[in-house]
Scaffold this active site. Sequence first.
Site, PDB file in Angstrom:
ATOM      1  N   ASP A  84      -5.747   4.051  -5.014  1.00  0.00           N
ATOM      2  CA  ASP A  84      -5.438   3.253  -3.827  1.00  0.00           C
ATOM      3  C   ASP A  84      -5.835   4.041  -2.581  1.00  0.00           C
ATOM      4  OD1 ASP A  84      -4.182   1.172  -2.280  1.00  0.00           O
ATOM      5  OD2 ASP A  84      -2.815   0.862  -3.964  1.00  0.00           O
ATOM      6  N   ASP A 187      -6.321  -0.690   0.829  1.00  0.00           N
ATOM      7  CA  ASP A 187      -5.098  -1.232   1.403  1.00  0.00           C
ATOM      8  C   ASP A 187      -5.373  -1.829   2.791  1.00  0.00           C
ATOM      9  OD1 ASP A 187      -2.131  -1.328   1.067  1.00  0.00           O
ATOM     10  OD2 ASP A 187      -2.132  -0.084   2.862  1.00  0.00           O
ATOM     11  N   GLU A 268      -7.873  -5.347  -0.244  1.00  0.00           N
ATOM     12  CA  GLU A 268      -6.693  -6.165   0.030  1.00  0.00           C
ATOM     13  C   GLU A 268      -6.895  -6.715   1.439  1.00  0.00           C
ATOM     14  OE1 GLU A 268      -1.845  -5.932   0.507  1.00  0.00           O
ATOM     15  OE2 GLU A 268      -3.138  -4.493   1.449  1.00  0.00           O
ATOM     16  N   HIS A 330       2.430  -5.840  -6.642  1.00  0.00           N
ATOM     17  CA  HIS A 330       3.651  -5.111  -6.280  1.00  0.00           C
ATOM     18  C   HIS A 330       4.269  -5.584  -4.964  1.00  0.00           C
ATOM     19  CE1 HIS A 330       0.411  -3.382  -4.068  1.00  0.00           C
ATOM     20  NE2 HIS A 330       1.255  -2.762  -3.270  1.00  0.00           N
ATOM     21  N   ASP A 331       3.694  -6.611  -4.355  1.00  0.00           N
ATOM     22  CA  ASP A 331       4.214  -7.086  -3.069  1.00  0.00           C
ATOM     23  C   ASP A 331       4.811  -8.483  -3.129  1.00  0.00           C
ATOM     24  OD1 ASP A 331       3.504  -4.812  -1.597  1.00  0.00           O
ATOM     25  OD2 ASP A 331       1.461  -5.540  -1.308  1.00  0.00           O
TER      26      ASP A 331
HETATM   27  C1  GLC Z   1      -0.223  -3.257   1.472  1.00  0.00           C
HETATM   28  C2  GLC Z   1       0.493  -2.748   0.259  1.00  0.00           C
HETATM   29  C3  GLC Z   1       1.966  -2.772   0.534  1.00  0.00           C
HETATM   30  C4  GLC Z   1       2.251  -1.874   1.718  1.00  0.00           C
HETATM   31  C5  GLC Z   1       1.376  -2.256   2.918  1.00  0.00           C
HETATM   32  C6  GLC Z   1       1.384  -1.186   3.950  1.00  0.00           C
HETATM   33  O1  GLC Z   1       0.086  -4.570   1.757  1.00  0.00           O
HETATM   34  O2  GLC Z   1       0.145  -3.516  -0.860  1.00  0.00           O
HETATM   35  O3  GLC Z   1       2.717  -2.403  -0.571  1.00  0.00           O
HETATM   36  O4  GLC Z   1       3.586  -1.978   2.083  1.00  0.00           O
HETATM   37  O5  GLC Z   1       0.044  -2.428   2.561  1.00  0.00           O
HETATM   38  O6  GLC Z   1       0.636  -0.081   3.522  1.00  0.00           O
END
Ligand code: GLC
Length: 546
Positions: A84, A187, A268, A330-331
């Site tokens: 990541d 991310d 993402e 995971h979100d």
């Molecule tokens: C992304 C991650 C999440 C995190 C956010 C801030 O959305 O998937 O888990 O809290 O970024 O880094």
Amino acid sequence: MDSNNDGIGDLQGIISKLDYLNNGNHDSLGIDAIWFSPFFESPDYDYGYDISNYREIDPRYGKFSDFMQLLEEAHKRNIKVIVDLVVNHTSHLHPWFLESRSSRFSPKRGWYIWKDGQGKKNRPPNNWRNHFFGPAWTWDEKTEQYYLHSFLSEQPDLNWSNPEVREAVGDVIRYWLDFGVDGFRLDVAHHYSKDPIMRNNPLFFTGWKDSLVKVLLDRTFLAGLMKLFALPTMQIGKYNQHQPETHEILKGFRSIFNEYPGTTSVGEIMGDNAELIASYYGSSNDELHMNFYFEILHLRWKAAAFRRCIERWEKALPSGSWPANALSNHDIMRAVSRYNNKRGDKRARLLMLMLLTLRGTPFIYYGEEIAMKEAKLSREELRDPVGLKWYPLHKGRDGCRTPMQWNGGKYAGFSKSEPWLPVGPDIKSYNVREMESDLQSLLSFTKKLIWMRKGLPALLEGEYKSLIDKASGRHCYYYLRETGDQKLLICLNFSLRRQEIYMPGRNAVGRVLISTLYDRDLKPAITNPFVLEGLEGCILKLQTGK
Ligand code: GLC
Ligand code: CA
């Protein structure tokens, strides 16, 4: 999996379970790659998404040598390793930020985004809000300026307009590629660059008409509501997301990836429409290799909603680009619980069949293969800052992050001591040991499907085309996956009733390769019409030419 029984999963724990993931035989899951959420040094204000050292493994997860061993053991099993890349922001404890905040004249001052306050009351520089709660600006007493953070104040945003930052992150990317990692998940990459003059974001009510139209058009439920109310920021991220400079940054990353053949990346990048998100593949495939399309995580249980969503995405993607598909992460609440009702198990099988047969790379979230459910946690059990802040309105993201359920024992076989989050519900029936020996379980179905997929070129690299059948189109989602000489029809019945479906071509003949119903007879040749049972999904192999 926790190897040293401190209640926290770790790298040695993962190594001990690699054979479950892929041992080369059909009794293992058969996956080809793992995306790891961040295991770098972090004070864990946002569970690893606030990194204080990009080049070290956090001691709770192991030593650097454990990582090297993991990489080697994974590669031995033909499992690629994706890490990541969290570089929109660092931890506030990262040496870069410590230096940056030490003085206005620090050489690293410009690595982050610092601004003076406004007016007599020393208000924040603009109205931007962070994604978790409150303003995106925090006042620094010592140097008397505000710094920007799109998430927690413990996650200051890097200043991507600074070439030194780009170079430093480029070095981090090379560092991991030199050790042999195979790719990166990026991310919140849509946040990297910001409006150069930092204009105020429009408030949600100025954009509500626009949002309402989208809600109606998209016919998505959760996403629609989120958009309509622009929760939780109450504003539209016009000036702090999706700035044009982001494309340049991604092109820079891509040219580094290209120095290491076989490297991949998945973004993402969230946004309002498919075209915008697809634009990050680059006009000549020179940005991301893949990007998630988050719309699919927010759909209602309707065949047409899934069909439209995928059609929109397929249409928006530039030619030659490759989708990434995920139904859980995971979100967000686990898919099996989002769509839970008494038919949860049948729905879970249907979703797995869809995930593994759409065009692109399927991402299975750990435990999705055993229909692991979202845990309902009490206020005291929560860890995630989002849940801690918004409880009970929003319970945060811990419910989907509970220990993997290896067996039905006290801590689900994850650890011998109490794990950092409690185990989820129903572990007696939903665990690997139980489901492994049950040939009718989702786990057995998933294994069978993954291994079957490897042998079907049409699923691996074929074209995608959705079909609409007048009679059953409301209830079923069908699509063709096709290569030169292989033609597969995937049909998914979202309704509880039997549905008649028609393969294309009046005299079409097919054969069922796999069904979500374990007792379907696969032998007979199929002719039109073909009857799908309620909540049944099938892959039909269609007879082609002579
Ligand atoms: C992304 C991650 C999440 C995190 C956010 C801030 O959305 O998937 O888990 O809290 O970024 O880094
Ligand atoms: Ca541990």
